[in-house]
Design an enzyme around this catalytic site. Structure first.
Site, short mmCIF file in Angstrom:
data_model
loop_
_atom_site.label_atom_id
_atom_site.label_comp_id
_atom_site.label_asym_id
_atom_site.label_seq_id
_atom_site.Cartn_x
_atom_site.Cartn_y
_atom_site.Cartn_z
N ASP A 30 0.88 -1.17 0.00
CA ASP A 30 0.00 0.00 0.00
C ASP A 30 0.92 1.22 0.00
O ASP A 30 1.43 1.61 1.04
CB ASP A 30 -0.89 -0.01 1.23
N GLU A 72 -1.02 -1.21 -4.81
CA GLU A 72 -2.26 -0.46 -5.03
C GLU A 72 -2.04 0.53 -6.17
O GLU A 72 -1.06 1.26 -6.21
CB GLU A 72 -2.68 0.29 -3.77
N ASP A 93 -2.75 1.10 6.88
CA ASP A 93 -1.85 0.88 5.73
C ASP A 93 -1.39 -0.58 5.67
O ASP A 93 -1.27 -1.16 4.59
CB ASP A 93 -0.61 1.79 5.84
#
Length: 188
Positions: free
Chosen positions: A11, A72, A145
């Protein structure tokens, strides 16, 4: 876990970059290998912050030897500084994967949420709750996160192909919804 796929989910973020490694078996059952956050100090010059993120990701790759990296996909945000930092960290993650000769994929936040919860607009708590359930964790993964990194890894592993024929009974509701959506898309 026989024939498990080890996935490093990332992430991306400039201040906090979530990293999560999971092993996912062919029946889509999963186990936690590693979860954490790579942090860079906001008072450092950008090049040092990016170097810090790269070093942290390299450390995870060396320690856990994943088969693939899932990152991501950057999406538009109102705050230009946030999207720039996220895009830069995403680029670093993809670069480091290439340095290690690993395949890398990107997934949108809504794609990940749909894979994990069955709902593409799920909130952070819903994602954390499902990640904890799937990985059989005693507590919700923190910070968000880190949970998002695990969700990315699970999403990628589940999208690699259909589950083994005898695995349907062990799927979570979100996994069943995802498998149904994959079958429907294949018929088109």
């Amino acid at each position: 876990m026989a024939s498990a796929l080890r996935v490093l989910g990332i992430d991306p973020g400039l201040t906090r970059c979530g990293v999560g490694v999971v092993d996912v078996a062919r029946d889509r059952s999963a186990s936690l290998v590693h979860v954490g956050v790579v942090r860079s100090a906001t008072d450092l010059p950008i090049e040092q912050r990016l170097a810090t993120i790269a070093a942290g990701i390299r450390g995870v790759l060396r320690s856990h030897n994943p088969d693939v990296v899932a990152v991501e996909r950057v999406f538009a945000q109102q705050n230009r500084n946030t999207v720039m930092g996220t895009a830069q960290a995403s680029g670093i993650a993809l670069l480091v994967a290439a340095e290690y000769g690993l395949p890398a994929a990107t997934h949108t936040p809504s794609e990940v949420k749909a894979a994990i919860t069955g709902y593409g607009a799920a909130d952070k708590l819903q994602v954390q709750t499902m990640v904890a359930r799937v990985l059989r964790l005693d507590a919700l993964p923190q910070p968000a996160d880190a949970a998002d990194a695990l969700a990315l890894a699970l999403c990628h592993a589940w999208r690699r192909g259909p589950a083994a024929p005898d695995a349907a009974a062990s799927l979570t509701p979100a996994q069943r919804a995802w498998a149904d959506a994959e079958r429907a898309a294949a018929r088109r």
